[in-house]
Motif scaffolding. Structure first.
Motif, PDB file in Angstrom:
ATOM      1  N   LEU A   1     -10.748  -4.752 -10.541  1.00  0.00           N
ATOM      2  CA  LEU A   1      -9.353  -4.861 -10.540  1.00  0.00           C
ATOM      3  C   LEU A   1      -8.775  -3.385 -10.451  1.00  0.00           C
ATOM      4  O   LEU A   1      -7.859  -3.386  -9.516  1.00  0.00           O
ATOM      5  N   VAL A   2      -9.292  -2.525 -10.907  1.00  0.00           N
ATOM      6  CA  VAL A   2      -9.129  -1.125 -10.775  1.00  0.00           C
ATOM      7  C   VAL A   2      -9.383  -0.668  -9.449  1.00  0.00           C
ATOM      8  O   VAL A   2      -8.353  -0.153  -8.634  1.00  0.00           O
ATOM      9  N   VAL A   3     -10.399  -1.045  -8.793  1.00  0.00           N
ATOM     10  CA  VAL A   3     -10.884  -0.795  -7.253  1.00  0.00           C
ATOM     11  C   VAL A   3      -9.785  -1.512  -6.336  1.00  0.00           C
ATOM     12  O   VAL A   3      -9.122  -0.852  -5.448  1.00  0.00           O
ATOM     13  N   LEU A   4      -9.331  -2.798  -6.754  1.00  0.00           N
ATOM     14  CA  LEU A   4      -8.391  -3.548  -5.921  1.00  0.00           C
ATOM     15  C   LEU A   4      -7.220  -2.754  -5.860  1.00  0.00           C
ATOM     16  O   LEU A   4      -6.449  -2.688  -4.988  1.00  0.00           O
ATOM     17  N   VAL A   5      -6.814  -2.404  -7.094  1.00  0.00           N
ATOM     18  CA  VAL A   5      -5.386  -1.789  -6.872  1.00  0.00           C
ATOM     19  C   VAL A   5      -5.517  -0.336  -6.199  1.00  0.00           C
ATOM     20  O   VAL A   5      -4.303  -0.152  -5.552  1.00  0.00           O
ATOM     21  N   VAL A   6      -6.404   0.443  -6.356  1.00  0.00           N
ATOM     22  CA  VAL A   6      -6.606   1.501  -5.467  1.00  0.00           C
ATOM     23  C   VAL A   6      -6.481   1.293  -4.013  1.00  0.00           C
ATOM     24  O   VAL A   6      -5.942   1.869  -3.254  1.00  0.00           O
ATOM     25  N   ILE A   7      -7.461   0.163  -3.700  1.00  0.00           N
ATOM     26  CA  ILE A   7      -7.374  -0.272  -2.295  1.00  0.00           C
ATOM     27  C   ILE A   7      -5.972  -0.599  -1.778  1.00  0.00           C
ATOM     28  O   ILE A   7      -5.606  -0.316  -0.928  1.00  0.00           O
ATOM     29  N   ILE A   8      -5.305  -1.654  -2.449  1.00  0.00           N
ATOM     30  CA  ILE A   8      -4.013  -2.158  -2.088  1.00  0.00           C
ATOM     31  C   ILE A   8      -2.870  -0.756  -1.992  1.00  0.00           C
ATOM     32  O   ILE A   8      -2.032  -0.802  -0.944  1.00  0.00           O
ATOM     33  N   ALA A   9      -3.021   0.149  -2.998  1.00  0.00           N
ATOM     34  CA  ALA A   9      -2.031   1.247  -2.904  1.00  0.00           C
ATOM     35  C   ALA A   9      -2.254   2.025  -1.570  1.00  0.00           C
ATOM     36  O   ALA A   9      -1.450   2.662  -1.009  1.00  0.00           O
ATOM     37  N   GLY A  10      -3.495   2.189  -1.297  1.00  0.00           N
ATOM     38  CA  GLY A  10      -3.954   3.096  -0.304  1.00  0.00           C
ATOM     39  C   GLY A  10      -3.554   2.409   1.121  1.00  0.00           C
ATOM     40  O   GLY A  10      -2.895   3.015   1.987  1.00  0.00           O
ATOM     41  N   LEU A  11      -3.846   0.925   1.090  1.00  0.00           N
ATOM     42  CA  LEU A  11      -3.298   0.233   2.232  1.00  0.00           C
ATOM     43  C   LEU A  11      -1.807   0.340   2.516  1.00  0.00           C
ATOM     44  O   LEU A  11      -1.316   0.288   3.676  1.00  0.00           O
ATOM     45  N   VAL A  12      -1.100   0.080   1.360  1.00  0.00           N
ATOM     46  CA  VAL A  12       0.100  -0.123   1.461  1.00  0.00           C
ATOM     47  C   VAL A  12       0.812   1.307   2.142  1.00  0.00           C
ATOM     48  O   VAL A  12       1.772   1.504   3.013  1.00  0.00           O
ATOM     49  N   LEU A  13       0.440   2.417   1.424  1.00  0.00           N
ATOM     50  CA  LEU A  13       0.758   3.852   1.947  1.00  0.00           C
ATOM     51  C   LEU A  13       0.504   4.079   3.161  1.00  0.00           C
ATOM     52  O   LEU A  13       1.238   4.706   4.281  1.00  0.00           O
TER      53      LEU A  13
ATOM     54  N   SER B   1      -8.760  -6.197   1.359  1.00  0.00           N
ATOM     55  CA  SER B   1      -7.882  -6.386   0.082  1.00  0.00           C
ATOM     56  C   SER B   1      -8.379  -7.696  -0.528  1.00  0.00           C
ATOM     57  O   SER B   1      -8.787  -7.812  -1.488  1.00  0.00           O
ATOM     58  N   PHE B   2      -8.062  -8.936   0.276  1.00  0.00           N
ATOM     59  CA  PHE B   2      -8.185 -10.163  -0.484  1.00  0.00           C
ATOM     60  C   PHE B   2      -9.726 -10.436  -0.893  1.00  0.00           C
ATOM     61  O   PHE B   2      -9.755 -10.921  -1.850  1.00  0.00           O
ATOM     62  N   PRO B   3     -10.677  -9.894  -0.155  1.00  0.00           N
ATOM     63  CA  PRO B   3     -11.774 -10.507  -0.590  1.00  0.00           C
ATOM     64  C   PRO B   3     -12.374  -9.744  -1.911  1.00  0.00           C
ATOM     65  O   PRO B   3     -12.824  -9.986  -2.760  1.00  0.00           O
TER      66      PRO B   3
END
Length: 323
Positions: free
Chosen positions: A296-308, A266-268
């Motif tokens: 940013l779109v990729v980041l949002v998808v990554i964060i959403a997936g990680l949260v879930l 996520s952070f990178p």
């Protein structure tokens, strides 16, 4: 509350310092959203939600880890003596520094308090971790991973808010230390990745950390000098190269069983997203603005997936288990 989600002394003992990587990722999201809002002239609603959510998560994780330190001091010492987890301790100070940066546009007093605490802790942890690396302990090549970049990354984060708060000379100190150790560790890590056994499955996501040092250093360089310049462009393009390199590995990485180390994704990505928007604003580059938007779109998808996946793992009782 089910047994899987109920807190217990045993699970508290295995509440690892790596949880602070979650705060790093969420802080990066808040900063990336703010950068996009600035670039497009949008309201700060999205970044505000991410910012306050990150503060809540940080408080919860800090409380649990403080409780672990008080009740299971031996477990904390074991983490400190662990060749991989040792590098994650500066994630605590990095979390403070990122929250300080995100607080600048909201409360300068809060930003200064968080920055002072984060910078002081970062200075102490950098010295302690590096002393641990070069002291009486011996490390094997197999114990080296991109996670060792974390202490170096923390140093180059310091100037981003430090310059705006007026701590210019102190910011140059941290920038110097961070860049030197990035170069040293980059050489060691590439040597390990090329000439030794592949990273274990749980550490495969840490490959993404390769993106963070040059991306964060670029933003810090712009804050310190007021201009990207040739050296800044070298840093930014290095971040893009590592992003492309990591993108080729992602299909394999995301098929691995989930672990907290996945938050290293996520952070990178947030860092290179922010760097793209910063350069777009500094140079008036529409191309870099587009790159930042895609990232940013990729980041949002990554964060959403990680949260879930994290929520699912917590519900299933797969988190805070003996390794």
């Amino acid at each position: 509350m089910s047994d899987a989600t109920a807190p217990s002394a045993t699970r508290l003992e295995h509440f690892h310092v790596t949880f602070f990587a979650i705060v790093m990722g969420l802080s990066g999201l808040a900063l990336a959203l703010h950068a996009a809002e600035t670039a497009y002239g949008l309201s700060s609603l999205a970044s505000d939600i991410a910012y306050f959510g990150t503060i809540a998560v940080f408080v919860i994780i800090a409380m649990f880890y403080a409780a672990k330190a008080m009740r299971h001091g031996g477990a904390v010492r074991a983490e400190w003596n662990h060749p991989v987890k040792l590098a994650f301790f500066p994630a605590i100070s990095i979390s403070l520094l990122l929250l300080a940066t995100a607080s600048l546009s909201r409360s300068e007093a809060l930003a200064q308090a968080l920055w002072l605490a984060g910078a002081a802790l970062q200075a102490v942890l950098t010295l302690a971790v590096v002393s641990g690396w070069i002291g009486t302990r011996s490390f094997m090549h197999g114990q080296l991973s991109p996670a060792w970049f974390i202490p170096a990354v923390g140093n180059v984060i310091v100037p981003i808010a430090g310059v705006q708060l007026g701590y210019v000379h102190l910011s140059w100190y941290f920038m110097s230390v961070g860049l030197i150790f990035w170069i040293v560790l980059l050489t060691l890590v590439i040597n390990r990745l090329v000439f030794h056994d592949p990273l274990p499955g749980r550490l495969q996501p840490t490959l993404v950390i390769l993106i963070a040092p040059p991306a964060v250093a670029f933003v810090a360089w712009v804050r310190l000098t007021g201009d990207a310049g040739p050296f800044g462009l070298i840093l930014l393009n290095a971040a893009y190269f590592f992003t492309l390199l990591v993108a080729m590995q992602l299909p394999r990485i995301i098929r691995l069983p989930f672990a907290l180390s996945f938050w290293a994704l996520s952070f990178p990505f947030a860092a290179v997203t922010i760097a793209s928007f910063v350069y777009a604003g500094a140079a008036g580059s529409a191309a870099h603005k587009t790159i930042g938007t895609v990232l940013l779109v990729v980041l949002v998808v990554i964060i959403a997936g990680l949260v879930l996946r994290t929520i699912r793992a917590i519900t299933a009782g797969e988190i805070c288990q003996p390794e």
